[in-house]
Write an enzyme that holds these catalytic residues in place. Structure first.
Site, short mmCIF file in Angstrom:
data_model
loop_
_atom_site.label_atom_id
_atom_site.label_comp_id
_atom_site.label_asym_id
_atom_site.label_seq_id
_atom_site.Cartn_x
_atom_site.Cartn_y
_atom_site.Cartn_z
N PRO A 137 -41.37 -12.16 -9.18
CA PRO A 137 -42.19 -11.34 -10.07
C PRO A 137 -42.17 -11.88 -11.49
O PRO A 137 -41.30 -12.68 -11.85
CB PRO A 137 -41.52 -9.96 -9.97
N PRO A 138 -43.09 -11.43 -12.32
CA PRO A 138 -43.13 -11.91 -13.71
C PRO A 138 -41.89 -11.48 -14.48
O PRO A 138 -41.33 -10.41 -14.29
CB PRO A 138 -44.39 -11.25 -14.29
N SER B 125 -45.40 -1.73 6.05
CA SER B 125 -44.01 -1.27 6.01
C SER B 125 -43.86 0.24 5.79
O SER B 125 -42.73 0.73 5.76
CB SER B 125 -43.26 -2.00 4.90
N LYS C 219 -36.85 -3.42 -2.84
CA LYS C 219 -36.96 -2.03 -2.39
C LYS C 219 -35.62 -1.30 -2.57
O LYS C 219 -35.61 -0.10 -2.89
CB LYS C 219 -37.38 -2.00 -0.92
#
Length: 1108
Positions: free
Chosen positions: A606-607, A987, A1030
């Site tokens: 991710p950034p 999911s 998550k």
């Protein structure tokens, strides 16, 4: 010189020359009228003894008579016996007279008066032809004929080397020197060519056939054939048959088999014979063909047989005509055949029995003949205009062969066209064999057309070569002149020589490969010959500049120290264990091997997690040069592969520019945002990266501008991407993926304290000021203002806090303590005074008179904050600096109502909690109809998961709670909050099924339980991705338990303990395990009888029933 002839034939041309009357070449138009030709005429001496004769045999005579001159007849009658004169007038040999009536010997110099007499004699000769055609209409059978004499026929002046007359008339072998004027008897003697020669020695020739009337020099190397020729010359019978080999590569002087040669050839006279230089037995013989002949039988070498034998008979062709075509003449009884070549039986040479071939009669006024003849003349003119030598040949041929009108001799014209052309072997032989003039002329025209094409091509090549030579000579001459002028004037050179020397000096310090060195030498030579004003000069100079700035063979010394690398990586980044481990492995391999090869790594995450910044740290740890460029949104392939040099302003690609900047062959090149590369009409850059990032191909990377192979195998490529879905599969397969997950709160806390806060203090000028950002403030900042998985937003918020603190300090201290005059240096004060003076003199509204001076940065000094200033920023005061919190709560619900569950999702920003809400739209009644509505900006895959979850929930309720008819009558609505955010992925399957069952069983779930997993219609729970993100999201949302697929157990075990701290993980394989965890306290009997009261009521009556 005619094609195929050598020098000795010129001697034969002057054996017995005769003066001829020059006539212009007259082409014929369609109206048969003569047209004057512009073709130039040159003189040619030709021996009358070698002119073609009319064909005849012992029993058949030609009807035509050759022209004779009246004066010659009278002169001859005075010198000969009247009886002999009478016989000789009727014979063909007697009618053939020398046109020279002056009594001088042929070949003697001709005076002006002699030339006038020649002209008068020529006119009389033409009138004699017409008179003879009228008078001579009687048969000449029974008259005396030299050819019927059984004795050998003497050849006076015909090329015999031992006759006394040949020396006197200029007919010797020395090339035809003109002899002195002899006696009248000797001047009137002339050689005769037998019209019947039944047996001759056959000489095979190669490459091209001979044609009547055209000399040809041949080389004889066979000693037996050479001896036979010498014997024939001594006996005065120098006559042979010349036949063409069928095989172009064949060679030899003896015919072994009749199938080796064409059966149609020529009867030729040997005019001269010369010994070969350097060979004792060979000779060079000059042949003059007289007529066409055909082989009837072959006597192989050494065979003692009579001429009458007819073995190896040659097949007779259609159209072959023997002897004359005169009709109505009775043939006498056959006589014994004379064999003039009987003396050759002792030599192993080829003897053949031959017969003469006569041309078929034709109409001279035929339109076809006249048209083709005219076309041949036109083609000859075109060739003559291109080839001066051919022009001389045409003039000589016309003067020699056409004493009359051109249209009267189409056969000779066809032979001439074939004789001077360079056609194919079979084409030339066809012209020789065809006896029909109408068929022969087109064949000869085709051959002549090919000669015209050859002449045109030769002319074009000659002009091009001459133009190039003249251009180079002119350039060279001008260059030498210019150098000389500069040298005399003392003017310095234009700097080109110095530029060439500079490039050569640069190249000498580089280890260029052989292929590159070759290109460099070619380009440097080109530059040396170009003028500085030429446009190509700058292009070549720029190319050489780039070629010498690439670091061929130059490498930086790498540092393979493990401890050094660990120290450098930990100094710049916290965490990122996977990336650091991979770099340490890379260094360890290099330490063991002593060298390392380039690798292609791809950091995906991710950034804000440090993908780009880690690349610079890796380069520092390895002691490599660093270069970064981004390909996000790139649509032009030329940015990677470069532009071609033909374009204006062309440049190499970014890779070559990186090597030029780094000046080493082993830098670290970071290709940023590789997942956001574009595609346009200028190509697909992602496809161009396939060659660049392939370890098997980048050892010879070819840039369009450089056009030489560049070795990139030692370059360490590091690519960055947020997701891998948009990266083409072939490109993804070439890279080694390293996934970077988001940071948890503990990691963010450490990063903020070690890196972000100190950097922000220095950036805002508070490095030496006592400003303390408390730990609880950082925790609150992470929790309420920067929940992203990266730390970029956290960095922004910390910098904002320190900026606010700086503003507060300056504002509180006031201008008295931090005055502007204290910040300016002496130069700054002077610049300020000057600027103020200019402003006062001018209009304040006008722009500055000197923008450059006014916009120049004024020299300033950093102000020192007093040590008495102290500032502490805590959790409670954080709102004064950053405003209200962005995230006010960790969760949407403190307690879950029935139908609400908490799932987990992975996004590019990290992990996030995904809530699923299900409600009953209408009250349950017996008349209710089942259904489900779905909202929340769900994408196709997630919509399918909803249908699967709905079907599976009905199945579970039907099996475990058969009396519960909730799904048979319930109209449901399922929603996922944050509808502006698109949601997709499989999911959330178990989360949706749990939400529906919770509503159907009217049982609320534990709000501290989060779940993720893909569900099948049979209840199997499948593997998911992003378990780390998550888990972080579940912890941030306050979850105590997390349910995940059993297939992800290995991912769970790899999670750091600080992430799993306080969270209980449950791995499940089937949904029944999930049901037992979530509905452990459910009263199954009560749930089975649920909704019976609502569904037990009687259905409402219809309108008709109410009326009753």
């Amino acid at each position: 010189m005619l094609r195929g002839q050598s020098l000795p034939w010129r001697a034969a041309l002057h054996q017995t020359p005769r003066p001829t009357v020059l006539r212009p070449l007259l082409p014929f138009a369609r109206n048969n009228g003569p047209v004057r030709s512009n073709l130039s005429i040159s003189r040619l001496s030709r021996s009358p003894s070698l002119s073609p004769r009319a064909f005849s045999t012992s029993s058949i005579r030609r009807k035509e008579k050759p022209p004779s001159d009246e004066k010659e007849d009278s002169n001859l009658q005075e010198q000969k016996d009247p009886n002999e004169q009478k016989d000789s007038d009727r014979s063909p040999e007697g009618r053939r007279r020398s046109p020279d009536s002056t009594g001088r010997e042929p070949g003697a110099p001709t005076s002006a008066s002699g030339r006038r007499r020649d002209k008068v004699a020529g006119e009389k000769e033409q009138r004699g032809v017409e008179e003879d055609a009228k008078k001579e209409n009687v048969s000449i059978e029974g008259k005396s004929d030299p050819t019927e004499d059984p004795s050998p026929i003497p050849v006076n002046g015909g090329g015999s080397s031992d006759t006394k007359s040949s020396a006197s008339n200029g007919g010797n072998e020395d090339g035809g020197r003109k002899g002195k004027k002899g006696s009248g008897d000797r001047a009137l003697q002339k050689p005769s060519v037998p019209e019947v020669y039944p047996q001759v020695m056959a000489i095979p020739i190669a490459k091209r056939p001979l044609f009547p009337g055209f000399y040809k020099a041949i080389t004889i190397r066979d000693p037996n054939v050479a001896t036979a020729i010498q014997e024939m010359m001594k006996r005065g019978q120098p006559y042979v048959g010349a036949f063409l080999f069928k095989d172009e590569n064949a060679d030899g002087d003896v015919i072994e088999n009749l199938d080796d040669v064409y059966d149609v050839g020529v009867f030729a006279q040997i005019t001269a014979a010369y010994p070969l230089r350097g060979e004792a037995s060979g000779v060079t013989a000059v042949l003059y063909p007289h007529r066409r002949i055909k082989i009837s039988s072959l006597l192989p070498p050494g065979e003692q047989s009579k001429a009458g034998n007819t073995e190896d008979k040659a097949p007779e062709k259609k159209g072959d005509v023997v002897a004359s075509f005169e009709e109505g003449v009775a043939e006498p009884a056959p006589k014994d055949l004379y064999e003039p070549t009987s003396f050759l039986r002792k030599y192993p040479v080829s003897l053949v029995n031959v017969e003469n071939l006569a041309e078929e009669p034709f109409d001279k006024k035929s339109a076809i003949i006249r048209a083709v003849t005219s076309e041949i003349v036109n083609v000859c003119k075109e060739i003559a205009s291109l080839n001066p030598l051919f022009r001389d040949q045409i003039s000589a041929f016309y003067t020699d062969q056409f004493p009359g009108n051109l249209s009267d001799e189409p056969a000779k014209l066809a032979d001439f066209a074939a004789a001077v052309s360079a056609g194919e072997l079979h084409e030339m032989q066809e012209v020789l064999e065809i006896m029909n003039i109408e068929e022969r002329l087109p064949k000869a025209l085709v051959v002549l057309k090919k000669e015209l094409m050859n002449a045109q091509l030769q002319s074009k090549i000659s002009k091009d070569v001459e133009a190039k030579i003249q251009k180079r000579q002119r350039e060279y001459w001008l260059m030498e002149q210019m150098k000389g002028i500069k040298r005399e004037l003392g003017i310095e050179s234009d700097g080109k020589d110095k530029l060439v020397e500079k490039f050569k000096e640069k190249a000498s310090k580089l280890a260029m490969p052989d292929a590159v060195k070759k290109v460099f030498d070619e380009e440097i030579n080109k530059l040396a010959h170009l003028e500085p004003a030429a446009s190509e000069f700058n292009v070549t100079r720029n190319y050489l500049d780039w070629l010498t700035q690439i670091p061929w063979g130059q490498k930086s010394v790498e540092n393979f120290g493990i401890k050094h690398a660990m120290t450098v990586l930990d100094e710049d980044h916290y965490g990122l264990k996977d990336v650091k481990d991979r770099i340490l492995e890379f260094i360890a391999v290099g330490k063991l091997r002593g060298t390392v090869e380039g690798k292609i790594l791809c950091l995906v995450g991710p950034p804000g997690v440090g993908k780009t910044s880690i690349g610079k740290s890796i380069a520092r740890a390895l002691n490599r040069q660093y270069y970064r460029f981004s390909v996000g949104g790139l649509t032009d392939v030329a940015e990677i592969k470069g532009h071609r040099r033909t374009y204006v302003g062309a440049l190499p690609g970014r890779i070559i520019q990186a090597l030029k900047k780094c000046q080493t062959e082993n830098p670290l090149i970071l290709i940023d945002e590789v997942d956001k590369i574009g595609r346009g009409h200028q190509g697909d850059p992602s496809s161009a990266l396939l060659e660049l990032l392939d370890p098997e191909q980048n050892s010879s990377f070819l840039d369009h501008y450089m056009d030489v192979p560049v070795d990139l195998s030692k370059v360490l490529f590091v690519c960055t991407a947020n997701v891998t879905d948009t990266i083409p599969r072939p490109l993804l397969d070439r890279m080694e993926l390293i996934e970077l997950s988001g940071y948890v709160a503990d990691e963010k806390m450490a990063i903020a304290e070690r890196y972000l806060a100190p950097a922000a203090r220095e950036l805002t000028g508070l490095k030496d000021v006592d400003v303390n950002l408390q730990k609880d403030a950082i925790e609150e900042l992470i929790k309420s203002y920067a929940r992203e998985s990266g730390v970029r937003n956290l960095k922004k918020q910390i910098e904002k806090v320190y900026r606010k603190a700086a503003f507060k300090i300056v504002q509180d201290l006031g201008e008295e303590v931090l005055g502007e005059d204290k910040a300016l240096t002496d130069e700054g004060k002077a610049a300020q005074e000057e600027s103020k003076k200019e402003t006062e003199e001018g209009d304040p509204k006008d722009p500055p008179a000197d923008p450059e001076k006014s916009t120049t940065e004024t020299p300033r000094l950093a102000l020192k904050v007093p040590e008495s200033v102290h500032l502490s920023i805590g959790k409670d005061s954080l709102t004064d600096y950053l405003g209200p919190p962005v995230f006010t709560a960790d969760r949407l619900y403190d307690t879950f109502p029935p139908g609400v569950t908490m799932g987990l999702a992975w996004t590019s920003m990290g992990g996030a909690a995904l809530y699923v809400e299900s409600i009953l739209e209408n009250a349950l009644t017996p008349e209710s109809r089942p259904g489900i509505d779905i909202t929340g900006n769900l994408q196709p895959v997630m919509k399918e998961s909803t249908q699967i979850a709905y079907s599976f929930a009905k199945s579970v309720l039907a099996k475990q709670f058969p009396e519960n008819k909730f799904f048979e009558k319930a109209k449901l609505h399922m929603h996922c909050p944050e509808g502006a955010v698109p949601k997709d992925g499989p999911s959330a399957g178990i989360t949706m099924a749990t939400s529906l069952l919770s509503l159907a069983l009217d049982h609320p779930l534990d709000p501290t339980i989060a779940m993720t997993g893909e569900l099948t219609v049979t209840g199997k729970v499948l593997r998911i991705g992003g378990l780390r993100e998550k888990t972080v999201a579940a912890r941030r949302a306050g979850a105590k338990k997390i349910i995940f697929p059993a297939d992800n157990m290995s991912d769970w075990l790899e999670l750091p303990e600080n992430i799993k701290d306080g969270i209980e993980g449950h791995a499940v394989s089937w949904y029944s395990e999930v049901f037992n965890i979530l509905f452990a306290e459910l009263d199954k009997d009560a749930a089975n009888k649920l909704w019976q009261k609502q569904l037990a009521g009687k259905p409402k009556k219809g309108p008709l029933e109410e009326d009753d």
